[in-house]
Design an enzyme around this catalytic site. Structure first.
Site, short mmCIF file in Angstrom:
data_model
loop_
_atom_site.label_atom_id
_atom_site.label_comp_id
_atom_site.label_asym_id
_atom_site.label_seq_id
_atom_site.Cartn_x
_atom_site.Cartn_y
_atom_site.Cartn_z
N CYS A 43 0.83 -1.21 0.00
CA CYS A 43 0.00 0.00 0.00
C CYS A 43 0.87 1.27 0.00
O CYS A 43 1.48 1.61 1.01
CB CYS A 43 -0.93 -0.02 1.21
SG CYS A 43 -1.82 1.52 1.52
N CYS A 46 -0.10 3.99 2.49
CA CYS A 46 0.28 3.60 3.86
C CYS A 46 1.69 4.08 4.18
O CYS A 46 1.98 4.55 5.29
CB CYS A 46 0.21 2.09 4.03
SG CYS A 46 -1.45 1.38 3.82
#
Length: 297
Positions: A43, A46
């Site tokens: 991700c 993230c």
């Protein structure tokens, strides 16, 4: 229990599991706010969020703590909370979830979110950066360098401190250390406006190396007012001395005389100056206005 930043000399967020969730999250939340950052290695957002939220949580003075949970390895808790997108941050208080957000929010919004839970968040790094900037403006570059050197070695990384120190190196002609500093930043942090501006300043400084003296360049122009390369070199040399208005004027003169010179090289260099100087710089604002008049008149 292993802490993420132990090697850097300061504790970082715990990586929790389903088995340790009560120990790491629910029980501590009876005493303080516990933020759980649900993430995954694949991700990208993230990775953008992580250093920002770590920095803000560090400013709470222990009123909040951060725990991370990899949903690839530990999907159960995220599923129970109905999390369908990451990054997702959930705040726990008194053993239950009380608030949360989804996405890599800007630092100001993350700070506001946490302050609603724990009250004012200190920002020692911002105060130190203001001090460093004031020292530079006062001409005490050595003290500013020392202060910034301490900031850039802290975890999580502070892109603004790295960018400002890189600019000091570039101004001193130390381009390799300046570039090395920016290369220490995570890929996502290099998109920070201050880091991008520092990169542009480094390239401008590199371009100014090995140019003639300013008086010699002006003499070339006086001898041949159509020597556009002399105007271009003069702009780089003036910018290296932080004479921004005069540097912009030299490039604008090229554009006035020949917009297409060197494959639009003067306009491209002027845009790079704007990026290095920042959008609110007085010289940049004035030059943008004149550039617009030249291009669209």
């Amino acid at each position: 229990m292993v802490l993420a930043n132990e090697a850097a000399g300061r504790p970082g967020p715990i990586e929790t599991t389903v088995e340790r969730f009560r120990e790491d999250v629910l029980d501590p939340s009876m005493r303080q706010v516990v933020l759980v950052d649900f993430w995954a290695p694949w991700c990208g957002p993230c990775k953008q969020l992580a250093p920002v939220i770590e920095r803000v949580v560090a400013g709470t003075g222990g009123k909040a703590t951060l725990v991370k949970m990899n949903i690839d390895n530990e999907p159960e808790i995220a599923g129970q909370l109905g999390i369908k997108s990451i990054p997702a941050v959930v705040a726990f208080q008194r053993g239950r979830p009380v608030d949360g957000f989804v996405g890599a929010l800007p630092e100001s919004q993350i700070k506001g979110f946490i302050e609603r839970l724990v009250g004012p968040v200190e920002d020692d790094a911002a105060d130190a950066l203001e001090t460093a900037q004031a020292l530079i403006e006062a001409g005490d570059v050595s003290a500013a360098h020392e202060l910034l050197s301490e900031l850039v070695n802290e975890e999580p990384v502070n892109p603004k401190a790295v960018a400002l120190l890189a600019r000091l190196y570039a101004a001193a002609g130390q381009l390799d250390p300046a570039r090395a500093l920016l290369e220490r930043l995570p890929e996502s942090a290099r998109k920070d406006p201050d880091a991008a501006a520092a990169a542009a300043a480094i390239e401008n400084a590199a371009a100014a190396q090995d140019l003639g003296e300013i008086d010699d360049l002006k003499a070339r122009i006086n001898f041949d007012p159509n020597d556009l390369q002399a105007y271009f070199d003069l702009a780089l040399a003036l910018n290296a001395r932080d004479e921004r208005e005069e540097a912009a004027n030299a490039l604008l003169e090229i554009i006035r005389r020949d917009r297409s010179w060197n494959e639009d090289g003067a306009r491209k260099q002027l845009v790079q100056f704007f990026e290095a100087w920042g959008p609110m710089d007085k010289a940049a604002v004035a030059a943008r206005r004149r550039l617009s008049t030249l291009l669209f008149s």
